[in-house]
Scaffold this motif. Sequence first.
Motif, mmCIF file in Angstrom:
data_model
loop_
_atom_site.group_PDB
_atom_site.id
_atom_site.type_symbol
_atom_site.label_atom_id
_atom_site.label_comp_id
_atom_site.label_asym_id
_atom_site.label_seq_id
_atom_site.Cartn_x
_atom_site.Cartn_y
_atom_site.Cartn_z
ATOM 1 N N LEU A 186 -6.308 66.535 28.834
ATOM 2 C CA LEU A 186 -6.476 66.460 27.385
ATOM 3 C C LEU A 186 -5.164 66.273 26.637
ATOM 4 N N ASN A 187 -4.055 66.751 27.218
ATOM 5 C CA ASN A 187 -2.764 66.670 26.531
ATOM 6 C C ASN A 187 -1.645 66.736 27.561
ATOM 7 N N LYS A 188 -0.416 66.596 27.101
ATOM 8 C CA LYS A 188 0.718 66.519 28.025
ATOM 9 C C LYS A 188 0.917 67.799 28.829
ATOM 10 N N ASP A 189 0.473 68.943 28.297
ATOM 11 C CA ASP A 189 0.623 70.194 29.040
ATOM 12 C C ASP A 189 -0.273 70.242 30.273
ATOM 13 N N GLY A 190 -1.206 69.308 30.369
ATOM 14 C CA GLY A 190 -2.097 69.291 31.525
ATOM 15 C C GLY A 190 -1.659 68.364 32.635
ATOM 16 N N ASN A 191 -0.574 67.622 32.428
ATOM 17 C CA ASN A 191 -0.177 66.620 33.431
ATOM 18 C C ASN A 191 0.069 67.223 34.814
ATOM 19 N N GLU A 192 0.794 68.349 34.857
ATOM 20 C CA GLU A 192 1.126 68.943 36.154
ATOM 21 C C GLU A 192 -0.119 69.394 36.906
ATOM 22 N N LYS A 193 -1.151 69.802 36.171
ATOM 23 C CA LYS A 193 -2.370 70.279 36.831
ATOM 24 C C LYS A 193 -3.214 69.143 37.380
ATOM 25 N N ALA A 194 -2.888 67.926 37.010
ATOM 26 C CA ALA A 194 -3.647 66.777 37.485
ATOM 27 C C ALA A 194 -2.915 65.993 38.565
ATOM 28 N N ILE A 195 -1.770 66.495 39.002
ATOM 29 C CA ILE A 195 -1.029 65.809 40.061
ATOM 30 C C ILE A 195 -1.851 65.840 41.348
ATOM 31 N N ALA A 196 -2.032 64.690 41.951
ATOM 32 C CA ALA A 196 -2.767 64.601 43.221
ATOM 33 C C ALA A 196 -1.808 64.910 44.365
ATOM 34 N N TYR A 197 -2.143 65.918 45.159
ATOM 35 C CA TYR A 197 -1.261 66.264 46.272
ATOM 36 C C TYR A 197 -2.073 66.659 47.491
ATOM 37 N N ILE A 198 -1.502 66.384 48.669
ATOM 38 C CA ILE A 198 -2.188 66.625 49.937
ATOM 39 C C ILE A 198 -1.217 67.289 50.900
ATOM 40 N N PRO A 199 -1.354 68.579 51.167
ATOM 41 C CA PRO A 199 -0.526 69.218 52.191
ATOM 42 C C PRO A 199 -1.058 68.858 53.580
ATOM 43 N N TYR A 200 -0.149 68.668 54.524
ATOM 44 C CA TYR A 200 -0.606 68.336 55.877
ATOM 45 C C TYR A 200 0.450 68.736 56.889
ATOM 46 N N ASP A 201 0.054 68.727 58.164
ATOM 47 C CA ASP A 201 0.977 68.974 59.267
ATOM 48 C C ASP A 201 0.497 68.188 60.477
ATOM 49 N N LYS A 202 1.059 68.490 61.646
ATOM 50 C CA LYS A 202 0.737 67.721 62.854
ATOM 51 C C LYS A 202 -0.725 67.857 63.263
ATOM 52 N N ALA A 203 -1.354 68.967 62.856
ATOM 53 C CA ALA A 203 -2.729 69.220 63.277
ATOM 54 C C ALA A 203 -3.757 68.557 62.368
ATOM 55 N N ARG A 204 -3.319 67.958 61.257
ATOM 56 C CA ARG A 204 -4.245 67.395 60.278
ATOM 57 C C ARG A 204 -4.096 65.884 60.182
ATOM 58 N N ASN A 205 -5.214 65.206 60.274
ATOM 59 C CA ASN A 205 -5.248 63.759 60.112
ATOM 60 C C ASN A 205 -5.836 63.443 58.741
ATOM 61 N N ILE A 206 -5.066 62.775 57.879
ATOM 62 C CA ILE A 206 -5.482 62.472 56.525
ATOM 63 C C ILE A 206 -5.938 61.009 56.445
ATOM 64 N N SER A 207 -7.057 60.765 55.758
ATOM 65 C CA SER A 207 -7.561 59.393 55.644
ATOM 66 C C SER A 207 -8.303 59.204 54.321
ATOM 67 N N ASP A 208 -8.636 57.938 54.038
ATOM 68 C CA ASP A 208 -9.460 57.559 52.884
ATOM 69 C C ASP A 208 -8.913 58.128 51.567
ATOM 70 N N ILE A 209 -7.632 57.967 51.341
ATOM 71 C CA ILE A 209 -7.014 58.460 50.109
ATOM 72 C C ILE A 209 -7.246 57.453 48.988
ATOM 73 N N LYS A 210 -7.826 57.952 47.890
ATOM 74 C CA LYS A 210 -8.102 57.076 46.756
ATOM 75 C C LYS A 210 -7.810 57.796 45.448
ATOM 76 N N VAL A 211 -7.211 57.085 44.509
ATOM 77 C CA VAL A 211 -6.984 57.598 43.160
ATOM 78 C C VAL A 211 -7.360 56.504 42.173
ATOM 79 N N THR A 212 -8.167 56.862 41.173
ATOM 80 C CA THR A 212 -8.508 55.931 40.102
ATOM 81 C C THR A 212 -8.275 56.616 38.769
ATOM 82 N N ILE A 213 -7.628 55.913 37.857
ATOM 83 C CA ILE A 213 -7.342 56.438 36.525
ATOM 84 C C ILE A 213 -8.261 55.769 35.513
#
Length: 630
Positions: free
Chosen positions: A64-91
């Motif tokens: 809704l406003n600039k104070d919300g930008n940080e809460k909308a950051i898309a982030y994915i934590p991962y390590d050797k045991a995790r396989n990440i796929s199908d990453i999509k972002v639409t604005i």
Amino acid sequence: MMKILFLGALSTASMYFAQIYPASSIPENLKKNANVVIRKDLTIVQINKIDDIKYQYNTVTTVLNKDGNEKAIAYIPYDKARNISDIKVTIYDESGKKIKSYSKSDFSDFANNRQGIFYSDNRIMIFSYTPVQYPYTIDFSYQSQDKNTIFIPDFVPFYSTNTSLEDAQMKIVNTSGIDLRTKVYPSKYNYASVIEGGNGSEKTYSYKNVPAIDDISMIPEPIKILPKVSFALTKFNLAGKQGTLNNWGDFGIWYYNNLVEPVAVSTPEIKAEVAALQLQGSVEEKVKKIYQYMQTKTRYIYVGLGIGGWLPMMPDEVYKKGYGDCKGLTNYMKTLLNEAGIPSYYCVINSGLSQVSFDPDFPKMGGNHAILMVPTENGNIWLENTSQQTAFNHLGSSTTDRNVLSIKKNGIELINTPVYSADQNKEKQKLKIKIEEDNSIAGKGSFFYTGNQYDDNLRFVNLNPKEQSEALKKRFDVLNFEKVEMKNFVNNKDNAVITFDLDFKTNNYCKNAGSSLIFRAVPIFSDSVYKIDENRELPFETRQSFEDEYEISFTIPKGYKTDEIPNDTSISSEFGNYNLSFVKNEEEIKVTRKLQINKGTYPKEKYNDYVGFRKKILNMDNSKILITKI
């Protein structure tokens, strides 16, 4: 610090087709106090077997406003045991019109640790969007295949203030044949409720229309207000190490055998350094000497390697390199004590502002920090091993008043850390102030701090004199120093006491009233603003008890007499107590002030009573003394 997987915060919406979410369709009650609105939040968890779990996430968040930008950051934590796929972002824009789509290549990849200097297998992918207008909506989805099945995230509406939620669902499909334990923790304040559905191998949990928690004065952390659902498989895998999690006893044996015992390895060099300390005296004296020795030769650096980042560094590595994280430093300290014949216990804790304890009736993997406990005939000694400055047997506000998982050979014991009373969290001020006819004052002061107020003053330890003076000007800005100098700073690491002296001068402290001077009775005090709130919707909390004792001596100029002083005052309340008293003679006025605040969580109906209590104190701190020229 040990990693925590906040996967629940990432979970979200529609997995099957793109949705358009115009900002105009957001209910008005969800816009109130909100910087972001989570429109949809869907997590699908597919448990296939003991070492195979799949997550599908999709969030749709309107900023809704600039104070919300940080809460909308898309982030994915991962390590050797995790396989990440199908990453999509639409604005999408305000009307729901698509602006642009993004993929994995638009994400930045970083080491997942805020300290930045470390070794770790843990990483994080981050996508940060720079908006051109508000509101806008970000639709974010991805899939994760994980071999580690010990971490199934809690299902919580949201984790921060000024965030609201339209619709969230967590669906769990368990075809593994392993029992999944669940526990619903209702909101203590009926702020929101969990809707449960499904049965057998498929269960769903959902939240709808959860309004934002405003970041107002003295609000408890959202985790204390909102409901949650916790999950734990009775059999699990962590980096190839499988175990059972039916109770704290079973889990503790696994934890000890896999994460504590394998690194409990001494060396001839470690034996020699303990022998060189020539330990004598009581157990407490020996532990103190070893602890303070350990502080002089180590420093904190995060390390997240081995068994999913939960295995401590070997003691020999810490010995040679002189650094480690909370796990490694705690294990090193434990090894030093072992060589001295002193038993101790590796403890896992939830470190943070909110006192979050482990549930005795719902065992699960958790915690984000490690400390050490040494049992003695005179009580438990608690050791925070990551600080070179903190005192022996002293825990700060981020680790007191909660339980720990004390890891023992025969299982886990839940043990409570200390709770500091008000008189243990103490500040003492002794001020000697000379009133000058030009309205200025010159003063000397001595200051004394213990408990959590000791922690607040550790910030001065590594500052040079100029930096100390500047920090004091900001901290005691109510006095508006013309000049101030800190002297004789002492961090007593044996007794958790910080002391220092001040020399200071302040102009325009007094005001003229004809041939008289008027000045404030209490020079240094908290001038926090407390406002009545007739529409408060949630409880409030005082997170720590504390006690302040001030002794102030004013010397008045020659040729003046004391004309008026305030009456002695005593204020008592369930929130604490306050006393202000005065003694005068020909050339001196002595002021004694004592304030005690009680720790507690109070219903919203009592907030204005608390405001009234603090305003009375503020008024008395601002009460005036009148001296008149003879």
